[in-house]
Design a protein around this motif. Structure first.
Motif, PDB file in Angstrom:
ATOM      1  N   MET A  15       0.823  -1.197   0.000  1.00  0.00           N
ATOM      2  CA  MET A  15       0.000   0.000   0.000  1.00  0.00           C
ATOM      3  C   MET A  15       0.863   1.255   0.000  1.00  0.00           C
ATOM      4  SD  MET A  15      -2.828   1.273   2.833  1.00  0.00           S
ATOM      5  CE  MET A  15      -1.552   1.536   4.089  1.00  0.00           C
ATOM      6  N   SER A  16       1.948   1.240   0.751  1.00  0.00           N
ATOM      7  CA  SER A  16       2.800   2.415   0.894  1.00  0.00           C
ATOM      8  C   SER A  16       3.677   2.647  -0.325  1.00  0.00           C
ATOM      9  CB  SER A  16       3.661   2.279   2.154  1.00  0.00           C
ATOM     10  OG  SER A  16       2.830   2.176   3.295  1.00  0.00           O
ATOM     11  N   ALA A  17       3.660   1.719  -1.279  1.00  0.00           N
ATOM     12  CA  ALA A  17       4.374   1.896  -2.544  1.00  0.00           C
ATOM     13  C   ALA A  17       3.452   2.406  -3.648  1.00  0.00           C
ATOM     14  CB  ALA A  17       5.015   0.578  -2.972  1.00  0.00           C
ATOM     15  N   GLY A  63      -6.000  -0.965   5.497  1.00  0.00           N
ATOM     16  CA  GLY A  63      -5.130   0.194   5.649  1.00  0.00           C
ATOM     17  C   GLY A  63      -4.756   0.408   7.097  1.00  0.00           C
ATOM     18  N   THR A  64      -4.528   1.659   7.456  1.00  0.00           N
ATOM     19  CA  THR A  64      -4.188   1.997   8.837  1.00  0.00           C
ATOM     20  C   THR A  64      -4.917   3.275   9.241  1.00  0.00           C
ATOM     21  OG1 THR A  64      -2.405   2.519  10.397  1.00  0.00           O
ATOM     22  CG2 THR A  64      -2.086   3.215   8.114  1.00  0.00           C
ATOM     23  N   GLY A  82      -5.043   9.945  12.211  1.00  0.00           N
ATOM     24  CA  GLY A  82      -4.610   9.852  10.825  1.00  0.00           C
ATOM     25  C   GLY A  82      -5.108   8.570  10.186  1.00  0.00           C
ATOM     26  N   TRP A  83      -5.047   8.531   8.860  1.00  0.00           N
ATOM     27  CA  TRP A  83      -5.530   7.365   8.124  1.00  0.00           C
ATOM     28  C   TRP A  83      -4.777   7.235   6.821  1.00  0.00           C
ATOM     29  CZ3 TRP A  83      -8.739  11.220  10.038  1.00  0.00           C
ATOM     30  CH2 TRP A  83      -8.974  12.297   9.174  1.00  0.00           C
ATOM     31  N   ARG A  84      -4.713   5.991   6.376  1.00  0.00           N
ATOM     32  CA  ARG A  84      -4.138   5.649   5.073  1.00  0.00           C
ATOM     33  C   ARG A  84      -4.857   4.386   4.610  1.00  0.00           C
ATOM     34  NH1 ARG A  84       2.262   4.797   4.895  1.00  0.00           N
ATOM     35  NH2 ARG A  84       2.001   6.717   6.118  1.00  0.00           N
TER      36      ARG A  84
END
Length: 205
Positions: free
Chosen positions: A24-26, A74-75, A94-96
């Motif tokens: 996800m972070s990529a 996600g987070t 926060g969220w992602r």
């Protein structure tokens, strides 16, 4: 620990989440308004930092899963702001969310659960959030949660280099008093469903 909403589970990070978080972070779409991370940093350092924060404070940016099948979404969570700014000390939300899950309302659903935990369980006086001015998706979530912005609170992030397009940040705030009032006056059936398994503030167990 676990927090449950109607569709989601927020939980302490496990090793099985590492690859999905790194993937996800990529994703450039997910990271458009965030500083990039190497895959190794996402896979190890970032998650290990959240585990340590959970152990120390009893909360962190948690892993989020679909309640029906355990799919990593996600987070979303809470974190003590780790830099000096005019509004600190403070706890931020926060969220992602992974791109395949955009548009489903997962970010505000999970964030509302975190606000309830922060204000009812942790008894925080205020929770803040920040993002780049152009990040309209996140700003919409903040406003949907009842967070408010005063342009005089906007700031330059001390951990982002001078001249970087993400250095300027807008700040949103929500006090426990305002959150409580909103929940008391919300129409019946619209308040966030929550099931919280308590955690020790120091051990995270």
């Amino acid at each position: 620990m676990e927090l449950h909403s109607r569709r989601l589970i927020l939980r302490t990070w496990e090793d099985r989440h590492r690859a999905a978080f790194a993937d996800m972070s990529a994703d450039p779409a997910v990271m458009e308004y965030m500083l990039p991370m190497t895959r190794q940093a996402a896979y190890t350092t970032w998650i290990d930092t959240q585990r340590a924060h959970q152990h120390e404070h009893g909360f962190c940016f948690w892993a989020v899963e679909d309640r029906t099948d355990g799919t990593f979404v996600g987070t979303v969570g809470l974190h003590r702001v780790g830099y000096d700014a005019p509004f600190t000390p403070a706890v931020e939300i926060g969220w992602r969310v992974a791109h395949p899950f955009w548009g489903r309302g997962y970010a505000p659903e999970a964030a509302a659960l975190c606000l309830r935990f922060g204000f009812e369980t942790l008894q925080l006086p205020e929770i803040v959030a920040n993002t780049a001015p152009d990040n309209q998706r996140s700003r919409h979530v903040m406003e949907k949660l009842g967070m408010m912005r005063d342009p005089q609170d906007d700031f330059y992030h001390p951990r982002i280099a001078l001249g970087h397009p993400l250095r300027r940040q807008v700040l949103y705030r929500l006090t426990r008093e305002r959150w409580t009032t909103r929940n008391m006056t919300a129409p019946e059936g619209t308040q966030q469903e929550a099931a919280i398994q308590p955690t020790s503030p120091k051990t995270g167990t």
